[in-house]
Scaffold this active site. Structure first.
Site, PDB file in Angstrom:
ATOM      1  N   CYS A 137       0.876  -1.174   0.000  1.00 52.34           N
ATOM      2  CA  CYS A 137       0.000   0.000   0.000  1.00 52.34           C
ATOM      3  C   CYS A 137       0.909   1.219   0.000  1.00 52.34           C
ATOM      4  O   CYS A 137       2.110   1.107   0.208  1.00 52.34           O
ATOM      5  CB  CYS A 137      -0.862   0.049   1.261  1.00 52.34           C
ATOM      6  SG  CYS A 137      -1.913  -1.369   1.470  1.00 52.34           S
TER       7      CYS A 137
ATOM      8  N   ARG B 296       1.713   1.001  -6.046  1.00 50.38           N
ATOM      9  CA  ARG B 296       1.920   0.111  -4.887  1.00 50.38           C
ATOM     10  C   ARG B 296       0.617  -0.587  -4.493  1.00 50.38           C
ATOM     11  O   ARG B 296       0.618  -1.542  -3.736  1.00 50.38           O
ATOM     12  CB  ARG B 296       2.436   0.896  -3.692  1.00 50.38           C
ATOM     13  CG  ARG B 296       3.775   1.561  -3.870  1.00 50.38           C
ATOM     14  CD  ARG B 296       4.130   2.369  -2.647  1.00 50.38           C
ATOM     15  NE  ARG B 296       4.289   1.516  -1.487  1.00 50.38           N
ATOM     16  CZ  ARG B 296       5.423   0.878  -1.190  1.00 50.38           C
ATOM     17  NH1 ARG B 296       6.471   1.017  -1.977  1.00 50.38           N
ATOM     18  NH2 ARG B 296       5.513   0.112  -0.127  1.00 50.38           N
TER      19      ARG B 296
ATOM     20  N   TRP C 177      -3.854  -1.827  -1.181  1.00 53.56           N
ATOM     21  CA  TRP C 177      -3.884  -3.136  -1.831  1.00 53.56           C
ATOM     22  C   TRP C 177      -4.403  -4.068  -0.751  1.00 53.56           C
ATOM     23  O   TRP C 177      -3.714  -4.336   0.233  1.00 53.56           O
ATOM     24  CB  TRP C 177      -2.483  -3.544  -2.287  1.00 53.56           C
ATOM     25  CG  TRP C 177      -2.456  -4.803  -3.097  1.00 53.56           C
ATOM     26  CD1 TRP C 177      -2.685  -4.925  -4.445  1.00 53.56           C
ATOM     27  CD2 TRP C 177      -2.196  -6.131  -2.628  1.00 53.56           C
ATOM     28  NE1 TRP C 177      -2.563  -6.232  -4.824  1.00 53.56           N
ATOM     29  CE2 TRP C 177      -2.276  -6.996  -3.739  1.00 53.56           C
ATOM     30  CE3 TRP C 177      -1.899  -6.661  -1.385  1.00 53.56           C
ATOM     31  CZ2 TRP C 177      -2.069  -8.364  -3.639  1.00 53.56           C
ATOM     32  CZ3 TRP C 177      -1.693  -8.033  -1.277  1.00 53.56           C
ATOM     33  CH2 TRP C 177      -1.783  -8.869  -2.399  1.00 53.56           C
TER      34      TRP C 177
ATOM     35  N   ASN D  58       0.548   0.468   6.144  1.00 54.04           N
ATOM     36  CA  ASN D  58       1.026  -0.375   5.052  1.00 54.04           C
ATOM     37  C   ASN D  58       1.638  -1.599   5.715  1.00 54.04           C
ATOM     38  O   ASN D  58       2.611  -1.474   6.456  1.00 54.04           O
ATOM     39  CB  ASN D  58       2.069   0.374   4.223  1.00 54.04           C
ATOM     40  CG  ASN D  58       2.741  -0.543   3.211  1.00 54.04           C
ATOM     41  OD1 ASN D  58       2.150  -1.523   2.771  1.00 54.04           O
ATOM     42  ND2 ASN D  58       3.982  -0.239   2.862  1.00 54.04           N
ATOM     43  N   GLY D  59       1.049  -2.775   5.504  1.00 57.66           N
ATOM     44  CA  GLY D  59       1.588  -3.984   6.119  1.00 57.66           C
ATOM     45  C   GLY D  59       0.448  -4.865   6.619  1.00 57.66           C
ATOM     46  O   GLY D  59      -0.677  -4.774   6.132  1.00 57.66           O
TER      47      GLY D  59
ATOM     48  N   GLU E 123      10.517 -15.688 -17.941  1.00 56.10           N
ATOM     49  CA  GLU E 123      10.232 -14.251 -17.792  1.00 56.10           C
ATOM     50  C   GLU E 123       9.230 -13.786 -18.843  1.00 56.10           C
ATOM     51  O   GLU E 123       8.310 -13.018 -18.542  1.00 56.10           O
ATOM     52  CB  GLU E 123      11.532 -13.454 -17.889  1.00 56.10           C
ATOM     53  CG  GLU E 123      11.370 -11.951 -17.854  1.00 56.10           C
ATOM     54  CD  GLU E 123      10.705 -11.423 -16.583  1.00 56.10           C
ATOM     55  OE1 GLU E 123      10.560 -12.187 -15.604  1.00 56.10           O
ATOM     56  OE2 GLU E 123      10.310 -10.245 -16.574  1.00 56.10           O
TER      57      GLU E 123
ATOM     58  N   LYS F 147       5.624 -12.068 -17.936  1.00 57.95           N
ATOM     59  CA  LYS F 147       5.206 -10.757 -18.474  1.00 57.95           C
ATOM     60  C   LYS F 147       3.814 -10.861 -19.080  1.00 57.95           C
ATOM     61  O   LYS F 147       2.938 -10.051 -18.827  1.00 57.95           O
ATOM     62  CB  LYS F 147       6.201 -10.275 -19.536  1.00 57.95           C
ATOM     63  CG  LYS F 147       7.508  -9.783 -18.996  1.00 57.95           C
ATOM     64  CD  LYS F 147       7.443  -8.508 -18.181  1.00 57.95           C
ATOM     65  CE  LYS F 147       7.311  -8.573 -16.735  1.00 57.95           C
ATOM     66  NZ  LYS F 147       8.096  -9.182 -15.784  1.00 57.95           N
TER      67      LYS F 147
ATOM     68  N   GLU G 181       0.949 -11.628 -16.377  1.00 60.77           N
ATOM     69  CA  GLU G 181       0.647 -10.642 -15.329  1.00 60.77           C
ATOM     70  C   GLU G 181       0.018  -9.371 -15.880  1.00 60.77           C
ATOM     71  O   GLU G 181      -0.608  -8.626 -15.128  1.00 60.77           O
ATOM     72  CB  GLU G 181       1.870 -10.324 -14.475  1.00 60.77           C
ATOM     73  CG  GLU G 181       2.974  -9.568 -15.142  1.00 60.77           C
ATOM     74  CD  GLU G 181       4.073  -9.224 -14.143  1.00 60.77           C
ATOM     75  OE1 GLU G 181       3.807  -9.004 -12.950  1.00 60.77           O
ATOM     76  OE2 GLU G 181       5.244  -9.193 -14.569  1.00 60.77           O
TER      77      GLU G 181
ATOM     78  N   HIS H 196       8.022 -34.242 -21.970  1.00 66.08           N
ATOM     79  CA  HIS H 196       7.671 -34.959 -20.729  1.00 66.08           C
ATOM     80  C   HIS H 196       6.311 -34.514 -20.212  1.00 66.08           C
ATOM     81  O   HIS H 196       6.060 -34.534 -19.000  1.00 66.08           O
ATOM     82  CB  HIS H 196       8.753 -34.714 -19.672  1.00 66.08           C
ATOM     83  CG  HIS H 196      10.100 -35.218 -20.082  1.00 66.08           C
ATOM     84  ND1 HIS H 196      10.433 -36.551 -20.148  1.00 66.08           N
ATOM     85  CD2 HIS H 196      11.192 -34.546 -20.511  1.00 66.08           C
ATOM     86  CE1 HIS H 196      11.671 -36.686 -20.583  1.00 66.08           C
ATOM     87  NE2 HIS H 196      12.170 -35.489 -20.801  1.00 66.08           N
TER      88      HIS H 196
ATOM     89  N   LYS I  20       3.181  -3.397  -6.959  1.00 69.73           N
ATOM     90  CA  LYS I  20       4.574  -3.310  -7.410  1.00 69.73           C
ATOM     91  C   LYS I  20       5.527  -3.915  -6.389  1.00 69.73           C
ATOM     92  O   LYS I  20       6.509  -4.533  -6.748  1.00 69.73           O
ATOM     93  CB  LYS I  20       4.972  -1.856  -7.659  1.00 69.73           C
ATOM     94  CG  LYS I  20       6.376  -1.677  -8.178  1.00 69.73           C
ATOM     95  CD  LYS I  20       6.557  -2.307  -9.525  1.00 69.73           C
ATOM     96  CE  LYS I  20       7.959  -2.138 -10.056  1.00 69.73           C
ATOM     97  NZ  LYS I  20       8.184  -2.877 -11.327  1.00 69.73           N
TER      98      LYS I  20
HETATM   99  C1  AGP Z   1       7.504  -8.849 -11.983  1.00 72.22           C
HETATM  100  O1  AGP Z   1       7.014  -8.318 -13.197  1.00 72.22           O
HETATM  101  C2  AGP Z   1       6.482  -8.811 -10.887  1.00 72.22           C
HETATM  102  N1  AGP Z   1       5.975  -7.501 -10.693  1.00 72.22           N
HETATM  103  C3  AGP Z   1       6.932  -9.496  -9.615  1.00 72.22           C
HETATM  104  O2  AGP Z   1       7.155 -10.858  -9.923  1.00 72.22           O
HETATM  105  C4  AGP Z   1       8.235  -8.960  -8.965  1.00 72.22           C
HETATM  106  O3  AGP Z   1       9.347  -9.275  -9.764  1.00 72.22           O
HETATM  107  C5  AGP Z   1       8.412  -9.651  -7.609  1.00 72.22           C
HETATM  108  O4  AGP Z   1       7.315  -9.291  -6.790  1.00 72.22           O
HETATM  109  C6  AGP Z   1       9.727  -9.294  -6.913  1.00 72.22           C
HETATM  110  O5  AGP Z   1       9.758  -7.919  -6.650  1.00 72.22           O
HETATM  111  P1  AGP Z   1      11.168  -7.257  -6.198  1.00 72.22           P
HETATM  112  O6  AGP Z   1      12.128  -7.436  -7.332  1.00 72.22           O
HETATM  113  O7  AGP Z   1      10.841  -5.838  -5.919  1.00 72.22           O
HETATM  114  O8  AGP Z   1      11.635  -8.010  -4.977  1.00 72.22           O
END
Ligand code: AGP
Length: 609
Positions: A2, A28, A75, A101-102, A482, A486, A489, A505, A604
């Site tokens: 958050c 965030r 969030w 936040n937490g 990766e 992308k 998400e 497999h 984020k």
């Molecule tokens: C990546 O596109 C995502 N947003 C997510 O997997 C991110 O990489 C992960 O939460 C780790 O975040 P950080 O690198 O800030 O630790």
């Protein structure tokens, strides 16, 4: 997870500043938002479900004014996104407001105890117990009440609180979630992220866990939660608001994909030495020996950072001949791992605040291991709590889907592998060749970005599919992971990354005309085998989109669509092959009308478990 912001001034027009600060932190978390300001001896609160824009709408129709206040973009962790569950939260008297936040992990017993003491709760959130605890302990001193309240709280928090009876007082504290103090011209700020403050000040103080700030318009003091005074350094922010803007791009993500032509160089600027074919990373100066003598290197990370860690494993074993284990931080922290004193952990995190990664790092430190951070956000928790480390210098990454941070992490890992490798078995000739190849990467990324139009066209052909398979081998296997992440998400399409050889497999059963397969088929030692895997897919009616080395004709003979990348050394190829996959995910998500910068359900920085 958050975003929180607070300010304490003698002005009465700080609400727009608080809302603007929330906008800078919307990445965030953005399912609801609210603001509380002190005015005429009362706390005025406005909050709503939806994004910051929705809050701005509420405020334009029902304005509040004040110079001291707090605000929050959420969030959800406990309690669905709703106006009621949005922060700020109040106590029974309505004189206290809190943003958080937490997670308050023991909020249930605390809530039950408070209810037996006569407190009645309005929301389903964990945060509301903080407001009632402060009320319980309040005897005219907000700072003392916050300390007493937090003494019984378990979990992660960055909080800020105000009280109607103390109009020039702002109290904030942190444990496990970031909190920064901003030194303004006409007052003081607190925020989860420098981004919320950088328009108003570049002088900041980073609080550490179990620390607290008490601020008035005339100054601030920092203490431990036990009220022991502590002196904190004032640090200067080096980037500015412009770097937070979209600069003409439709989305932050597209801007950040295009910034990679520069940011991959920023990651190693001044750190590569062509003459000696070596790399020198200042932040690791005291740890060069530990790196060279390490019998085992752990790499701890989550998500995209875990993917760059996997590339780092291949690089360090290939170039530096050191044993490496890459671990999901969330798994590592709970499986009672064996850590030998000589072990060294590289902790990778863009935000430097990912809860699981921070906790995993703590496990290594608790058992005598050395920890080195590869972090993007300066002053973040992992950056400050690790034993040493390297900043990736990618600048603020606003898009929730990580792009430039990933390639900057890979560049730093390549520099570390070169540095350790040169101390073992890499010759100066080979070292120079690696340095030159690294110095070519920025312009090569520029060449790939020049193909964006072609990627957009191909995205139109594939945007309607509901499932994808991404396949690669060797250094390109993490790229497949990766690329799949992308896509899923930001477009919400199911996509799986897999080692190409593993397809037979099991996943090969999925192949048909409805399941496009993306191959990273660049000319590396696995090239012939990848061609065979592509044939296997084609012979079962599958559609193939391939990333190929410039000028390759064989891949074009087999694949339905091809995106070309320049050639480079195998261990640097991820830096190039990932770019068309970032663009492909971006354009497909845009075509599907998805919120590219703030995908549903995501945040984020995952600062809770
Ligand atoms: C990546 O596109 C995502 N947003 C997510 O997997 C991110 O990489 C992960 O939460 C780790 O975040 P950080 O690198 O800030 O630790």
């Amino acid at each position: 997870m958050c975003g929180i912001i607070g300010c304490v001034t003698r002005k009465d027009d700080m609400v727009p500043t608080l809302v603007e600060g929330l906008r800078r932190m919307e990445y965030r978390g953005y399912d609801s938002a609210g603001v509380a300001v002190l005015h005429d001896g009362r706390v005025d609160v406005r909050k709503t479900v939806g994004k910051i824009e929705a809050l701005a709408g509420v405020l334009s129709g029902d304005p509040v004014i004040g110079g001291t206040g707090i605000a929050h973009t959420r969030w959800a962790t406990h309690g669905e996104p709703s106006a009621m569950n949005a922060h700020p939260h109040s106590d029974s008297t309505g004189k206290i407001a809190v943003v958080h936040n937490g997670i308050v992990e023991n909020y249930r017993p605390l809530r039950r105890q408070l209810e037996t003491e006569g407190h009645s709760f309005q929301t389903e959130t964990d945060t509301e117990v903080l407001a009632h605890l402060i009320e319980k302990y309040y005897t005219g001193d907000l700072a003392a009440a916050v300390r007493a309240a937090l003494a019984g709280v378990h979990g992660a928090y960055g909080i800020a609180a105000i009280h109607a009876d103390e109009p020039e007082m702002l109290v904030a504290a942190r444990n496990g979630s970031p909190l920064i103090v901003g030194i303004g011209r006409e007052g003081y700020f607190v925020a989860s992220d420098v981004a919320a403050l950088v328009r108003h000040t570049k002088d900041v103080v980073y609080l550490d866990d179990r620390e607290m700030v008490v601020a008035t318009p005339d100054g601030f003091s920092t203490t431990t939660l036990q009220n022991v005074s502590i002196t904190k350094d004032v640090e200067r922010i080096t980037w500015d608001v412009d770097q937070m803007q979209k600069n003409g791009y439709p989305h932050y993500m597209l801007k950040e994909i295009n910034e990679q032509e520069r940011t991959v160089m920023d990651a190693v600027r001044g750190r590569l030495i062509e003459a000696s074919g070596d790399a020198f990373l200042g932040g690791l100066r005291e740890h060069r020996d530990a790196l060279k003598k390490a019998e085992r290197i752990l790499i701890l990370a989550c998500g995209t950072s875990w993917h760059s860690g996997l590339i780092g494993e291949y690089m360090l074993e290939d170039l530096a001949r050191v044993s490496v284990e890459v671990e999901y931080a969330s798994e590592f922290r709970y499986r009672n791992p064996v850590i030998n004193p000589g072990d060294l952990a590289i902790v990778i995190s863009q935000s430097g605040e990912t809860r699981d990664t921070l906790a995993a790092m703590g496990e290594v430190q608790r058992r005598g291991g050395t920890t080195l951070g590869i972090v993007n956000v300066v002053g973040s928790s992992i950056a400050r709590q690790s034993d040493g480390g390297v900043y990736t210098h990618a600048g603020p990454e606003i898009g929730v889907a990580s792009t430039k941070a990933f390639t900057s992490q890979v560049m730093v890992l390549a520099a570390i592998a070169l540095s350790v490798g040169r101390a073992h078995s890499i010759s100066v000739i080979d070292g120079r060749r690696i340095v030159r190849a690294m110095l070519d990467i920025p312009s090569q990324i520029g060449d790939i970005l020049g193909q964006s139009g072609k990627v957009e066209k191909i995205a139109e052909k594939y945007a309607g599919h509901q499932n994808f398979l991404y396949l690669g081998r060797g250094y390109n296997f993490p790229v497949a992971l990766e690329g799949a992440l992308k896509l899923k998400e930001i477009s919400y399409i199911h996509a799986e990354g897999y080692p190409a050889a593993e397809m037979k497999h099991g996943p090969i059963a999925l192949i048909d005309e409805k399941m496009p397969v993306v191959f990273i088929a660049t000319q590396d030692p696995f090239y012939e085998k990848i061609l065979s895997n592509m044939e296997e897919v084609k012979s079962r009616g599958g559609r193939v989109l391939a990333i190929a080395t410039e000028g390759d004709t064989e891949v074009a003979r087999i694949a339905d669509d091809v995106l070309e990348v320049p050639d480079t050394l195998p261990h640097l190829m991820p830096l190039l092959a990932v770019v068309p996959l970032q663009l492909l995910a971006y354009y497909i998500a845009v075509l599907r009308g998805c919120d590219v910068d703030q995908p549903r359900n995501l945040a984020k920085s995952v600062t809770v478990e």
